[in-house]
Design a protein around this motif. Structure first.
Motif, PDB file in Angstrom:
ATOM      1  N   MET A 173       0.953  -1.270   0.134  1.00  0.00           N
ATOM      2  CA  MET A 173       0.056  -0.143   0.007  1.00  0.00           C
ATOM      3  C   MET A 173       0.829   1.373  -0.029  1.00  0.00           C
ATOM      4  O   MET A 173       0.852   2.311  -0.706  1.00  0.00           O
ATOM      5  CB  MET A 173      -0.808   0.185   1.183  1.00  0.00           C
ATOM      6  CG  MET A 173      -1.858  -1.285   1.274  1.00  0.00           C
ATOM      7  SD  MET A 173      -3.443  -0.671   0.869  1.00  0.00           S
ATOM      8  CE  MET A 173      -3.877   0.559   2.089  1.00  0.00           C
ATOM      9  N   THR A 233       4.030   1.786  -0.948  1.00  0.00           N
ATOM     10  CA  THR A 233       4.396   1.845  -2.329  1.00  0.00           C
ATOM     11  C   THR A 233       3.529   2.142  -3.373  1.00  0.00           C
ATOM     12  O   THR A 233       4.044   1.659  -4.582  1.00  0.00           O
ATOM     13  CB  THR A 233       5.682   0.747  -2.496  1.00  0.00           C
ATOM     14  OG1 THR A 233       4.977  -0.490  -2.228  1.00  0.00           O
ATOM     15  CG2 THR A 233       6.673   0.805  -1.380  1.00  0.00           C
ATOM     16  N   ASP A 234       2.279   2.103  -3.176  1.00  0.00           N
ATOM     17  CA  ASP A 234       1.485   2.270  -4.219  1.00  0.00           C
ATOM     18  C   ASP A 234       1.157   0.914  -5.171  1.00  0.00           C
ATOM     19  O   ASP A 234       0.912   1.100  -6.224  1.00  0.00           O
ATOM     20  CB  ASP A 234       1.647   3.509  -5.053  1.00  0.00           C
ATOM     21  CG  ASP A 234       1.223   4.655  -4.552  1.00  0.00           C
ATOM     22  OD1 ASP A 234       0.636   4.791  -3.303  1.00  0.00           O
ATOM     23  OD2 ASP A 234       1.526   5.905  -5.003  1.00  0.00           O
ATOM     24  N   ILE A 278      -1.230  -1.381  -5.105  1.00  0.00           N
ATOM     25  CA  ILE A 278      -2.584  -1.393  -4.754  1.00  0.00           C
ATOM     26  C   ILE A 278      -3.212  -2.921  -4.807  1.00  0.00           C
ATOM     27  O   ILE A 278      -3.517  -3.540  -4.313  1.00  0.00           O
ATOM     28  CB  ILE A 278      -3.417  -0.274  -5.090  1.00  0.00           C
ATOM     29  CG1 ILE A 278      -3.045   1.098  -4.642  1.00  0.00           C
ATOM     30  CG2 ILE A 278      -4.894  -0.605  -4.622  1.00  0.00           C
ATOM     31  CD1 ILE A 278      -3.215   1.460  -3.127  1.00  0.00           C
TER      32      ILE A 278
END
Lengths: 640, 336
Positions: free
Chosen positions: B231, B233-234, B236
């Motif tokens: 999350m 580190t994007d 998703i």
């Protein structure tokens, strides 16, 4: 009486109605009226209210039925004295003037429950005034005994007031309007330089004697001299307050400065001067106006001590009388207008000069800013002079609440006066007060510009421009121009704005990431500022290589609410790894334990890798000890 | 994983539609259809395709021919490619294997097999580090089976004697897991995460090892940690997969529901976020953070009165909750 009459004369019908209603609502406790509390302990009632002019007026005008008061008779009223403090009934009263009240109680007669009930009652009345009358009201609840000793502590706990207390008391005596309750004994004692004082009896003794004779009097304390520490504190306080109104701040600060560094004659307290006028004032005699006394004092001071700086003070007085920052000449045939006309005559201002000042609203933003900068600069000069002359800084308290208060004031001042080339700058007070409906940020050939549309239908093009997007964005944040509940903000550009996923997001998300930006309490200034948030914006090539990062912009905030901008433009040939290393190094420069990152992309397609790549580079840089990540057993907090 | 793009290719419309329906029921929402190999090739050129399922027999160009072309392209040489047929002959299997097919599906489809193989293939392309370790390890085992011990030792030595970096320890962890040496595997994965704090995959694998050891609480802790790193580190999608994997194991965890709530808020799916938060509150109705997170969600929707109610509820559960106090103040001041 003159002041009260002036207050009543300039209040609108609606505002006058609530002005009369407020003491009533405090006096009664009825489920039919706002402020009702159903607790057993009585938290209402004002001492001797039935004998006040407000009671008589409200019965006469039928705002409340007489029966309500009669059925609400109480033996032990919660409030001993109820006074209005501030600009009402003075030359500086305006449509937007708040109602600020001092509510004096005897703390010894309050249990925790009774005090809570009183607070709830006051909160309910406050809400009622705001919602039904659009009138901002503040109640300052104080204990009679403590206030007489200049202590402004809350019901339980230590006093944490950073304002210069002596000047609060001076302002109270200079500007208060008696609403109901006991009369401050200060008002009936002779002024401090009166001959009686010097014939053996001191003010305390005389106050004690008078108080013992009359139940209707109350001791709220005396002011003897103004210590130099309080002068310095007063200056710091007004430097901090200049954020919201530099004109008011420079006037008040000059008054404070005159107490500390003027001739002995100009050190007579203005509240005492006002008291002198009690016996002399005629029914329409505005010469006793508490603000006029301030204006005259600072003009005299400048004429004697600093004639070169007098024009700035004259400008400040002119603007104060014209309702700065929404400058407008006062209505004809009003005392305010008479006073302003008198000053215009005395100062020999010609038509052009008056016209120029009166048309302040039409000045360009840079002109307005220049004026405000000169006010702030004057404030800084006075502060530096005070430090230099008094050498007081070395003797300031080293511990306790007073140390805390000094630290807060000095840090706030530092933030206010700090200049740094990459610090996001302020806009004018005039602009801050505009109600903006739409903000449009537009990309135009390597320049970002801001256009706004106000609620009154005014459109301002190119209000602000910057070569970096976050330069404009930071300026909007710094000056709190976007109120998200009533305004919209739009980006006009060839890119899309991305965050964590490949669906483009709205600019409002960028705003939320940095909220609240400005400290919501003074406690943030108790320590040095540390970095709290960093917004990183990755900008990608538009045409040829859409996955190539060509620039990164950084907006950094600290715990004092200051904003700074940094940028990196990447050389065309360098690889992603090197770009991440450069960005990580810049991030490292601002590294603080609690620094949080918010990353966004301006690109055509979302780059899912960049955040990991940069965080990895930062982690490698930041983590020489290579500790493992701590397992958090608490749920993930989706903090603002 | 469900956001990966899957391309289905067949020149028979009915079969193609049937395949699409099946794939969608398995939870893959990003499905593209190509009528014939030509159209498939055009789609490949214009879009990012993560997986292809193609009919073996087609009139204009066979699935085998399409596979050959795709494998020649550097950009798609690793893309998972499955072939479908009603009856695979031995020769078909050999030919497909030689060109580099990922797997074969026999019609009618066994949904379980279909799901497992697609997921496994997508998982491999997602994490090249595992793929590489796995392939090297498999190669080593093959050499042992062939009794080529010297060569096998060489392969294993090469695998573990890279310079000391997180991947090196990750590989050791991977090997130790396969050998059933769970304690040593965990030690190796821990070392990998000490060298790279953001090595979510290592935490994830560590969680799986704990699961094999029967320590479900620890397994969940590490998987959850991996999800939070994803999350942060994007990543998703990866976070969503792992959280769903935890849920599939039958957990009723407050943290998993809550993190999924945050994840869906970030994705902009407020309804789904709210559903997850409500599940979290069922598990623990007194957890102030959940109330705060729901308040945060309503702030995104500019519904400040609902938001304030939830922040106040958070404060009622924990009177010293500073973040909740701050945000209530910000609402009152009209800042948010």
């Amino acid at each position: 009486m003159v002041r009260m009459r002036e207050a009543v004369r300039y209040l609108t019908k609606k505002k006058l109605q609530i002005f009369i209603k407020i003491p009533f609502l405090l006096h009664i406790n009825s489920p039919e009226y706002p402020g009702f509390t159903d607790k057993n302990e009585i938290a209402h009632g004002i001492y001797n209210f039935e004998n006040s002019g407000f009671y008589k007026e409200s019965v006469k005008t039928n705002i409340f039925p007489k029966s309500i008061i009669e059925t609400n008779k109480i033996e032990t009223p919660a409030i001993l004295g109820f006074y209005h403090i501030g600009s009402l009934g003075t030359f500086t009263q305006s449509k937007g003037s708040d109602f600020d009240y001092w509510v004096i109680i005897d703390k010894r007669k309050f249990s925790k429950d009774r005090y809570d009930s009183l607070e709830k009652k006051l909160d309910a009345i406050l809400k009622y005034c705001r919602e039904e009358y659009q009138q901002e009201v503040t109640f300052f609840v104080m204990d009679q005994k403590e206030i007489s000793k200049d202590c402004y502590a809350p019901f339980k706990g230590e006093e944490t007031l950073t304002a210069p207390k002596i000047f609060l008391k001076e302002e109270f005596y200079r500007t208060y309007l008696m609403i109901a309750g006991k009369i401050p004994v200060w008002s009936v004692l002779p002024e401090s330089n009166d001959s009686q004082i010097n014939t053996g009896m001191n003010a305390d003794g005389m106050a004690a004697q008078v108080l013992s004779m009359y139940d209707d009097l109350i001791d709220l304390g005396q002011i003897r001299t103004i210590p130099v520490e309080d002068v310095l504190k007063g200056l710091l306080w007004h430097i901090c307050k200049s954020v919201s109104d530099p004109v008011k701040a420079v006037i008040k600060a000059t008054m404070v400065f005159s107490y500390g560094f003027g001739k002995p004659t100009s050190q007579l307290l203005l509240c005492e001067k006002i008291k002198q006028g009690y016996s002399k004032a005629g029914i329409d005699d505005y010469a006793v106006d508490p603000y006029k006394a301030v204006f005259d004092r600072i003009l005299e001071f400048h004429e004697a001590e600093d004639p070169k700086g007098i024009n700035l003070i004259k400008n400040a007085i002119f603007f104060r009388l014209c309702g700065y920052p929404d400058v407008k000449m006062p209505d004809e045939n009003t005392p305010k207008r008479f006073l302003l006309d008198k000053y215009i005559r005395i100062w020999n201002l010609n038509k052009n000069q008056v016209g120029k000042l009166a048309s302040f609203s039409n000045w360009s933003e840079s002109e307005k800013l220049l004026l405000e900068k000169s006010f702030v600069q004057r404030l800084a000069q006075m502060y530096n002079h005070a430090i230099e002359k008094s050498g007081i800084i070395k003797t300031l308290p080293e511990k306790g609440t007073e140390k805390r208060n000094w630290t807060i004031l000095r840090n706030k001042t530092m933030a206010r006066l700090r200049k740094s080339p990459n610090k996001i700058c302020e806009c004018s007070t005039y602009l801050k007060r505009r109600k903006i409906k739409t903000l449009d940020i537009i990309e135009k050939s390597n320049l970002w510009e801001l256009n706004i549309f106000t609620e009154t239908g005014q459109r301002i093009e190119r209000l602000y421009t910057h070569s970096h997007f976050l330069g404009v964005w930071g300026w909007v944040l710094e000056n709190q121009l976007y109120l998200r509940q009533r305004a919209s903000i739009n980006l006009h550009m060839d890119f899309k704005l991305f965050e964590s996923v490949d669906t483009a997001i709205h600019a409002d998300k960028l705003y939320m990431a940095f909220q609240p930006l400005k400290p919501l309490s003074d406690s943030s200034y108790e320590q040095d500022a540390f970095w709290s948030k960093m917004m990183i914006l990755f900008l990608y090539d538009k045409q040829i290589r859409k996955d190539r990062l060509y620039k990164a912009e950084f907006l950094i905030s600290n715990t004092w609410g200051e904003l700074f901008l940094e940028t990196i433009e990447f050389a065309p040939q360098i690889q992603r790894q090197e770009q991440c290393r450069q960005m990580a190094e810049l991030m490292g420069k601002y590294s603080d334990q609690n620094l949080r990152f918010f990353m966004y992309q301006f690109s055509d397609i979302h780059d899912p890798k960049i955040v990991y790549q940069l965080k990895k580079a930062y982690s490698d840089l930041d983590n020489p000890e290579r500790k493992a990540v701590h397992i958090n057993k608490k749920p993930y907090l989706d903090r603002l | 994983m469900t956001d990966r793009q899957i391309l289905l290719v067949d020149d028979d419309k009915a079969t193609l539609n049937h395949l699409e329906k099946t794939v969608r029921t398995l939870g893959f929402n990003q499905v593209l259809l190509a009528h014939g190999a030509d159209n498939a090739w055009v789609a490949m050129k214009n879009m990012k395709i993560d997986c292809i399922i193609c009919a073996y027999e087609m009139k204009e160009m066979t699935g085998l021919a399409l596979l050959r072309i795709i494998r020649r392209e550097p950009s798609s040489s690793d893309t998972p490619f499955f072939l479908t047929d009603k009856a695979f002959t031995k020769i078909k299997v050999i030919k497909a294997g030689q060109i580099g097919v990922t797997g074969l599906f026999v019609i009618p489809y066994d949904e379980k097999v279909l799901s497992k193989k697609i997921r496994s293939a997508l998982d491999k392309i997602k994490e090249p580090v595992i793929q590489k370790a796995h392939e090297t390890f498999e190669h080593g085992l093959e050499l042992i089976e062939k009794k080529e011990y010297d060569k096998a030792i060489q392969v294993f030595t090469q695998l573990v004697s890279q310079k000391e970096n997180p991947e090196y320890y990750f590989n050791i962890g991977y090997i130790k897991t396969s050998q059933g040496k769970h304690g040593e595997a965990i030690e190796a994965f821990s070392m990998a995460t000490r060298l790279d704090r953001l090595f979510a995959k290592a935490y994830e694998e560590m969680g799986r090892v704990y699961k094999l050891m029967g320590d479900l609480a620890k397994a969940e802790e590490y998987m959850q940690l991996a999800a939070e790193i994803y999350m942060d580190t994007d990543k998703i999608g990866a976070a969503e997969d792992i959280l769903n994997e935890i849920l599939e194991s039958g957990t009723d965890s407050l943290n998993v529901f809550n993190t999924l709530g945050v994840l869906y808020r970030k994705k902009g799916d407020t309804q789904l976020a709210l559903t997850q938060y409500k599940k979290a509150l069922k598990v623990h109705p007194d957890e102030p953070y959940i109330y705060y997170n729901i308040g945060r969600l309503y702030l995104d929707l500019k519904d400040t009165s609902q938001a304030k109610q939830f922040f106040q509820a958070a404060l009622e559960k924990d009177a010293g909750f500073e973040e909740a106090k701050q945000v209530i103040k910000a609402i009152d001041l009209g800042i948010v």
